[in-house]
Enzyme design. Structure first.
Site, PDB file in Angstrom:
ATOM      1  N   GLY A  15       0.844  -1.207   0.000  1.00 41.83           N
ATOM      2  CA  GLY A  15       0.000   0.000   0.000  1.00 41.83           C
ATOM      3  C   GLY A  15       0.875   1.251   0.000  1.00 41.83           C
ATOM      4  O   GLY A  15       1.843   1.327   0.753  1.00 41.83           O
ATOM      5  N   ARG A  76       1.081  -4.959  -5.753  1.00 41.93           N
ATOM      6  CA  ARG A  76       1.094  -6.202  -4.977  1.00 41.93           C
ATOM      7  C   ARG A  76       1.424  -7.291  -5.995  1.00 41.93           C
ATOM      8  O   ARG A  76       0.836  -7.328  -7.074  1.00 41.93           O
ATOM      9  CB  ARG A  76      -0.242  -6.400  -4.285  1.00 41.93           C
ATOM     10  CG  ARG A  76      -0.485  -5.262  -3.261  1.00 41.93           C
ATOM     11  CD  ARG A  76      -1.374  -5.688  -2.126  1.00 41.93           C
ATOM     12  NE  ARG A  76      -1.224  -4.796  -0.974  1.00 41.93           N
ATOM     13  CZ  ARG A  76      -1.980  -3.707  -0.760  1.00 41.93           C
ATOM     14  NH1 ARG A  76      -2.929  -3.367  -1.597  1.00 41.93           N
ATOM     15  NH2 ARG A  76      -1.789  -2.973   0.322  1.00 41.93           N
ATOM     16  N   ASP A 107       4.800  -4.612   6.241  1.00 38.89           N
ATOM     17  CA  ASP A 107       5.375  -5.894   6.691  1.00 38.89           C
ATOM     18  C   ASP A 107       5.438  -6.935   5.568  1.00 38.89           C
ATOM     19  O   ASP A 107       6.371  -7.729   5.513  1.00 38.89           O
ATOM     20  CB  ASP A 107       4.664  -6.430   7.940  1.00 38.89           C
ATOM     21  CG  ASP A 107       3.207  -6.722   7.706  1.00 38.89           C
ATOM     22  OD1 ASP A 107       2.633  -6.201   6.721  1.00 38.89           O
ATOM     23  OD2 ASP A 107       2.618  -7.483   8.498  1.00 38.89           O
ATOM     24  N   THR A 130       3.789   2.633   5.941  1.00 39.07           N
ATOM     25  CA  THR A 130       2.398   2.206   5.887  1.00 39.07           C
ATOM     26  C   THR A 130       1.582   3.144   6.772  1.00 39.07           C
ATOM     27  O   THR A 130       2.038   3.491   7.874  1.00 39.07           O
ATOM     28  CB  THR A 130       2.190   0.753   6.362  1.00 39.07           C
ATOM     29  OG1 THR A 130       0.807   0.563   6.680  1.00 39.07           O
ATOM     30  CG2 THR A 130       3.001   0.407   7.593  1.00 39.07           C
ATOM     31  N   ASP A 132      -0.852   2.386   8.401  1.00 44.62           N
ATOM     32  CA  ASP A 132      -1.390   1.631   9.544  1.00 44.62           C
ATOM     33  C   ASP A 132      -0.505   1.715  10.804  1.00 44.62           C
ATOM     34  O   ASP A 132      -0.971   1.397  11.899  1.00 44.62           O
ATOM     35  CB  ASP A 132      -1.541   0.151   9.178  1.00 44.62           C
ATOM     36  CG  ASP A 132      -2.562  -0.079   8.085  1.00 44.62           C
ATOM     37  OD1 ASP A 132      -3.243   0.884   7.695  1.00 44.62           O
ATOM     38  OD2 ASP A 132      -2.671  -1.231   7.606  1.00 44.62           O
ATOM     39  N   ASP A 134       1.776  -0.317  11.750  1.00 38.07           N
ATOM     40  CA  ASP A 134       1.739  -1.614  12.429  1.00 38.07           C
ATOM     41  C   ASP A 134       3.046  -2.401  12.323  1.00 38.07           C
ATOM     42  O   ASP A 134       3.031  -3.630  12.316  1.00 38.07           O
ATOM     43  CB  ASP A 134       0.565  -2.461  11.896  1.00 38.07           C
ATOM     44  CG  ASP A 134       0.667  -2.726  10.407  1.00 38.07           C
ATOM     45  OD1 ASP A 134       1.494  -2.075   9.744  1.00 38.07           O
ATOM     46  OD2 ASP A 134      -0.075  -3.574   9.908  1.00 38.07           O
ATOM     47  N   ARG A 176      -7.057  -2.635   9.214  1.00 35.49           N
ATOM     48  CA  ARG A 176      -7.884  -3.799   9.573  1.00 35.49           C
ATOM     49  C   ARG A 176      -7.290  -4.627  10.712  1.00 35.49           C
ATOM     50  O   ARG A 176      -7.990  -5.323  11.411  1.00 35.49           O
ATOM     51  CB  ARG A 176      -8.182  -4.667   8.352  1.00 35.49           C
ATOM     52  CG  ARG A 176      -6.980  -5.309   7.715  1.00 35.49           C
ATOM     53  CD  ARG A 176      -7.352  -6.012   6.442  1.00 35.49           C
ATOM     54  NE  ARG A 176      -7.672  -5.060   5.389  1.00 35.49           N
ATOM     55  CZ  ARG A 176      -8.157  -5.391   4.216  1.00 35.49           C
ATOM     56  NH1 ARG A 176      -8.408  -6.637   3.931  1.00 35.49           N
ATOM     57  NH2 ARG A 176      -8.379  -4.475   3.300  1.00 35.49           N
ATOM     58  N   GLY A 190     -11.462  14.601  19.406  1.00 38.90           N
ATOM     59  CA  GLY A 190     -12.455  14.724  20.472  1.00 38.90           C
ATOM     60  C   GLY A 190     -13.644  13.804  20.259  1.00 38.90           C
ATOM     61  O   GLY A 190     -14.772  14.134  20.651  1.00 38.90           O
TER      62      GLY A 190
HETATM   63  P1  ADP Z   1       2.607  -4.231   2.687  1.00 39.80           P
HETATM   64  O1  ADP Z   1       4.053  -4.217   2.365  1.00 39.80           O
HETATM   65  O2  ADP Z   1       1.981  -2.864   2.625  1.00 39.80           O
HETATM   66  O3  ADP Z   1       2.294  -4.986   3.958  1.00 39.80           O
HETATM   67  P2  ADP Z   1       1.583  -6.503   1.137  1.00 39.80           P
HETATM   68  O4  ADP Z   1       1.345  -7.380   2.319  1.00 39.80           O
HETATM   69  O5  ADP Z   1       0.523  -6.469   0.087  1.00 39.80           O
HETATM   70  O6  ADP Z   1       1.842  -4.986   1.502  1.00 39.80           O
HETATM   71  O7  ADP Z   1       2.945  -6.992   0.459  1.00 39.80           O
HETATM   72  C1  ADP Z   1       3.468  -6.342  -0.680  1.00 39.80           C
HETATM   73  C2  ADP Z   1       4.165  -7.339  -1.560  1.00 39.80           C
HETATM   74  O8  ADP Z   1       5.278  -7.912  -0.866  1.00 39.80           O
HETATM   75  C3  ADP Z   1       3.344  -8.546  -1.987  1.00 39.80           C
HETATM   76  O9  ADP Z   1       2.483  -8.284  -3.071  1.00 39.80           O
HETATM   77  C4  ADP Z   1       4.424  -9.532  -2.373  1.00 39.80           C
HETATM   78  O10 ADP Z   1       4.960  -9.223  -3.633  1.00 39.80           O
HETATM   79  C5  ADP Z   1       5.495  -9.246  -1.312  1.00 39.80           C
HETATM   80  N1  ADP Z   1       5.322 -10.181  -0.189  1.00 39.80           N
HETATM   81  C6  ADP Z   1       4.434 -10.094   0.838  1.00 39.80           C
HETATM   82  N2  ADP Z   1       4.541 -11.159   1.661  1.00 39.80           N
HETATM   83  C7  ADP Z   1       5.495 -11.956   1.132  1.00 39.80           C
HETATM   84  C8  ADP Z   1       6.071 -13.226   1.481  1.00 39.80           C
HETATM   85  N3  ADP Z   1       5.669 -13.887   2.565  1.00 39.80           N
HETATM   86  N4  ADP Z   1       7.026 -13.734   0.680  1.00 39.80           N
HETATM   87  C9  ADP Z   1       7.446 -13.068  -0.421  1.00 39.80           C
HETATM   88  N5  ADP Z   1       6.952 -11.887  -0.808  1.00 39.80           N
HETATM   89  C10 ADP Z   1       6.005 -11.326  -0.060  1.00 39.80           C
HETATM   90  O1  F6P Z   2      -1.892  -1.444   4.597  1.00 40.54           O
HETATM   91  C1  F6P Z   2      -2.375  -0.215   4.222  1.00 40.54           C
HETATM   92  C2  F6P Z   2      -3.853  -0.297   3.856  1.00 40.54           C
HETATM   93  O2  F6P Z   2      -4.243   1.014   3.509  1.00 40.54           O
HETATM   94  C3  F6P Z   2      -4.761  -0.879   4.922  1.00 40.54           C
HETATM   95  O3  F6P Z   2      -5.090   0.036   5.947  1.00 40.54           O
HETATM   96  C4  F6P Z   2      -5.946  -1.281   4.097  1.00 40.54           C
HETATM   97  O4  F6P Z   2      -6.670  -2.321   4.739  1.00 40.54           O
HETATM   98  C5  F6P Z   2      -5.352  -1.759   2.822  1.00 40.54           C
HETATM   99  O5  F6P Z   2      -4.071  -1.122   2.729  1.00 40.54           O
HETATM  100  C6  F6P Z   2      -6.161  -1.454   1.605  1.00 40.54           C
HETATM  101  O6  F6P Z   2      -5.521  -1.954   0.494  1.00 40.54           O
HETATM  102  P1  F6P Z   2      -5.965  -1.694  -1.035  1.00 40.54           P
HETATM  103  O7  F6P Z   2      -5.231  -0.494  -1.493  1.00 40.54           O
HETATM  104  O8  F6P Z   2      -5.517  -2.912  -1.742  1.00 40.54           O
HETATM  105  O9  F6P Z   2      -7.433  -1.487  -1.062  1.00 40.54           O
END
Ligand code: ADP
Ligand code: F6P
Length: 327
Positions: A15, A76, A107, A130, A132, A134, A176, A190
């Site tokens: 994201g 992604r 993450d 991010t 979030d 997180d 989420r 507030g």
């Molecule tokens: P964010 O980095 O915001 O948490 P995503 O969870 O969608 O976003 O992860 C972004 C991209 O990182 C994924 O589309 C994928 O290409 C790569 N990725 C995520 N998790 C893994 C994993 N366990 N192993 C390899 N690549 C990953």
């Molecule tokens: O991780 C960032 C985030 O904006 C989350 O808060 C949200 O759930 C998600 O990405 C939305 O993703 P997308 O852009 O795929 O709708």
């Protein structure tokens, strides 16, 4: 002996988050300042696989510090989760003579970097980005402060109309799995309550809000709700109130992707600058496979395993603060 680093690759993934551009600029300029070559990789891991890689000079990052989104685009990429996908990425990394990778993302993106580091002995450094907030090991992530400010500005506007009509509003925000946005924007605007994922299994948060007195001394109420695709988020809670208390006028506002856009705040630009510079300094210092974090206003290096695997706890005391301030 660690191999010498002459050229770094940089990508944004997952994201998008305000401040990513400021981080791209900081990484690129610090690298060039230190005599390194820079390659910009487009569309995150997708661009590594499809070979969308370009030489980056200092001009490529001019006039972007103030822009939201990411000039490198983001994506992604499910293929990167497969061995075949990563092997293809590795081939392109070698062809471009990229010696180390800076990954700006959440993450998931750092999980990808960790695998690349493990499988190909590739030096990788992560920059947490991010909205979030997180990621464990850093007080804040890139984009979180901007998103928080965007939410607060919007809730202030919602309050005007809520007050005029004497309504109860459920305002749904992103996050989420993490309630940082909902809880802190509730305090800052507030609001009367926040419903966050961290407390979902502990208590019926709507029941607590009702018990505490929905209207209190005011003529409107605002509840910040973290999105929740399974339960239905703000809609779900509004429906419950409508059924149980038909005398109240209830509305829902789902803020959606506007939370991810906009010019980064000064705070996000500054941490982008600090983290971007620290990522190159860490590499040149021999650090490998760490996420750059900021704790107590100091740069820290968090091993990927820690940043990804541990859940970042929410400060439960903040819920009490919100409760006390909303009487
Ligand atoms: P964010 O980095 O915001 O948490 P995503 O969870 O969608 O976003 O992860 C972004 C991209 O990182 C994924 O589309 C994928 O290409 C790569 N990725 C995520 N998790 C893994 C994993 N366990 N192993 C390899 N690549 C990953
Ligand atoms: O991780 C960032 C985030 O904006 C989350 O808060 C949200 O759930 C998600 O990405 C939305 O993703 P997308 O852009 O795929 O709708």
């Amino acid at each position: 002996m660690a191999r010498r680093i002459n050229c770094i690759g940089i990508l944004t993934s997952g994201g998008d988050a305000p401040g990513m551009n400021a981080a791209i600029r900081a990484v690129t300029r610090t690298a060039i300042f230190n005599g390194l070559k820079v390659k910009g990789i487009y569309r995150g891991y997708k661009g590594l696989i499809t070979n969308e890689i370009k030489d980056f000079k200092t001009e490529n990052v001019s006039n972007i510090v103030q822009q939201g989104g990411t000039i490198l685009k983001t994506a992604r990429c499910p293929e990167f989760k497969t061995e075949e996908g990563r092997a293809e990425a590795w081939k392109n990394i070698c062809d471009h003579e990229i010696d180390a990778l800076i990954v700006i993302g959440g993450d998931g993106s750092l999980s990808g970097a960790r695998l690349l580091a493990q499988e190909f002995d590739m030096p990788c450094i992560g920059i947490p980005a991010t909205i979030d907030n997180d990621l464990y090991g850093t007080d804040t992530t890139l984009g979180y402060d901007t998103a928080l400010n965007t939410i607060v500005e919007t809730v202030d506007k919602i309050r005007d109309t809520a007050n005029s009509h004497e309504r109860i509003f459920f305002v749904e925000v992103m996050g989420r799995d993490a309630g940082f946005l909902a809880l802190n924007s509730a305090i800052a605007s507030g609001a009367e309550a926040a419903i966050i994922p961290e407390h979902l299994t502990q208590e019926d948060q709507l029941a607590v809000f009702i018990q505490n007195g929905m209207r209190k001394s005011k003529n409107s109420s605002i509840v910040l709700v973290s999105e929740n695709p399974e339960l239905g988020g703000a809609m779900h809670y509004a429906e419950r109130v409508r059924n149980e208390f038909p005398q109240f006028d209830v509305r829902v506002s789902i803020l959606g992707h506007m939370q991810r856009g906009g010019r980064p705040t000064a705070h996000d630009r500054i941490i982008a600058g600090r983290m971007g510079a620290a990522s190159i300094e860490a590499l040149l210092d021999g650090q490998r496979n760490v996420m750059i974090g900021i704790r107590n206003d100091e740069i820290v290096y968090v091993p990927f395993n820690t940043a990804i695997k541990k859940d970042k706890p929410i400060d439960n005391h903040l819920m009490n603060v919100l409760h006390m301030l909303s009487i």
